[in-house]
Design an enzyme around this catalytic site. Structure first.
Site, mmCIF file in Angstrom:
data_model
loop_
_atom_site.group_PDB
_atom_site.id
_atom_site.type_symbol
_atom_site.label_atom_id
_atom_site.label_comp_id
_atom_site.label_asym_id
_atom_site.label_seq_id
_atom_site.Cartn_x
_atom_site.Cartn_y
_atom_site.Cartn_z
ATOM 1 N N HIS A 26 107.824 15.541 83.176
ATOM 2 C CA HIS A 26 107.259 16.875 83.433
ATOM 3 C C HIS A 26 106.693 16.937 84.853
ATOM 4 C CE1 HIS A 26 106.532 16.939 78.832
ATOM 5 N NE2 HIS A 26 107.531 17.771 79.075
ATOM 6 N N LYS A 50 104.664 23.234 65.609
ATOM 7 C CA LYS A 50 104.297 21.831 65.758
ATOM 8 C C LYS A 50 102.803 21.635 65.567
ATOM 9 C CE LYS A 50 107.938 20.999 69.168
ATOM 10 N NZ LYS A 50 108.221 20.687 70.581
ATOM 11 N N ARG A 99 117.323 17.259 80.592
ATOM 12 C CA ARG A 99 117.421 15.807 80.763
ATOM 13 C C ARG A 99 118.828 15.320 80.463
ATOM 14 N NH1 ARG A 99 112.700 14.783 76.641
ATOM 15 N NH2 ARG A 99 114.076 16.338 75.710
ATOM 16 N N SER A 137 108.004 13.507 75.211
ATOM 17 C CA SER A 137 106.636 13.417 74.678
ATOM 18 C C SER A 137 106.637 12.722 73.316
ATOM 19 C CB SER A 137 106.038 14.815 74.526
ATOM 20 O OG SER A 137 106.002 15.468 75.761
HETATM 21 O O1 PNS Z 1 108.021 21.844 75.160
HETATM 22 P P1 PNS Z 1 108.727 22.694 74.147
HETATM 23 O O2 PNS Z 1 108.103 22.486 72.786
HETATM 24 O O3 PNS Z 1 110.207 22.493 74.141
HETATM 25 O O4 PNS Z 1 108.448 24.225 74.591
HETATM 26 C C1 PNS Z 1 108.942 25.294 73.822
HETATM 27 C C2 PNS Z 1 108.312 26.627 74.277
HETATM 28 C C3 PNS Z 1 106.807 26.543 74.157
HETATM 29 C C4 PNS Z 1 108.685 26.884 75.714
HETATM 30 C C5 PNS Z 1 108.882 27.755 73.376
HETATM 31 O O5 PNS Z 1 108.683 27.414 72.044
HETATM 32 C C6 PNS Z 1 108.233 29.109 73.663
HETATM 33 O O6 PNS Z 1 108.548 29.738 74.644
HETATM 34 N N1 PNS Z 1 107.301 29.533 72.777
HETATM 35 C C7 PNS Z 1 106.633 30.808 72.918
HETATM 36 C C8 PNS Z 1 107.121 31.805 71.858
HETATM 37 C C9 PNS Z 1 108.345 32.590 72.328
HETATM 38 O O7 PNS Z 1 108.316 33.257 73.333
HETATM 39 N N2 PNS Z 1 109.426 32.498 71.533
HETATM 40 C C10 PNS Z 1 110.668 33.228 71.826
HETATM 41 C C11 PNS Z 1 111.564 32.535 72.801
HETATM 42 S S1 PNS Z 1 112.338 31.132 72.119
#
Ligand code: PNS
Length: 172
Positions: A26, A50, A99, A137
């Site tokens: 990150h 999560k 990645r 992570s």
């Molecule tokens: O690190 P991660 O868990 O892969 O991140 C995922 C994240 C937080 C970027 C994604 O779950 C997110 O954007 N959550 C906010 C809710 C949202 O906007 N959902 C609709 C788009 S998928």
């Protein structure tokens, strides 16, 4: 004939994620993107699917410690839709890391969903340094929980915080 330069646009990109915890992968991405964009906002999500090891406040504060050397980077927390957070913080694009090929399907779906929710929403993908390309992570937490050496995968503030969780018996 002299060409008129178009007015410069301040390019603000938002880097969302769970960051539980923030890894060297990150950080590598943040450093690369901070050199490319005028401003980068790391957006720490309250992820409803999560159960995080670190609270959102802990994750946010720890990331602030990790990016303190980058003057154009800030860290915020958000709840709800990412496209709404983008509107609030006036970000033009989303940054995500790729990645490996296995990341692609989920990332493509998310990028298209976000664009469907907000037409002007572009997602920019960047690759971390190859030496961090296997770091996640989830695996860092697993190695830490099994008492493996995880210092090489995370910035120093994260190492100490994760070690404290383990020593305090808080690691699930
Ligand atoms: O690190 P991660 O868990 O892969 O991140 C995922 C994240 C937080 C970027 C994604 O779950 C997110 O954007 N959550 C906010 C809710 C949202 O906007 N959902 C609709 C788009 S998928």
């Amino acid at each position: 004939m002299p060409q008129e330069k178009p007015p410069a646009v301040h390019k603000r990109v938002m880097y969302p994620g769970s960051f539980d915890p923030f890894t060297n992968g990150h950080l590598d991405l943040v450093e690369r993107a901070a050199a490319l964009f005028d401003e980068l906002i790391v957006a720490v999500a309250v992820n409803m699917e999560k159960t995080p090891l670190f609270t959102i406040e802990e994750r946010t504060e720890l990331i602030r410690q990790c990016v303190g050397h980058l003057p154009n980077v800030s860290v915020i927390m958000f709840q709800g839709l990412l496209v709404e957070a983008m509107t609030v913080f006036d970000a033009q694009a989303i940054l995500r890391g790729l990645r490996a090929f296995s990341d692609f399907e989920y990332e493509l779906q998310m990028a298209l969903m976000n664009r469907s929710l907000k037409e002007q929403c572009e997602t920019v993908f960047m690759m971390p340094n190859a030496k961090n390309s296997f770091v996640s992570s989830r695996m860092v937490k697993e190695v830490a929980m099994l008492r493996g050496d995880f210092a090489q995968y995370v910035p120093e503030p994260i190492f100490h915080a994760l070690k404290k969780k383990i020593d305090g018996g808080n690691l699930k």
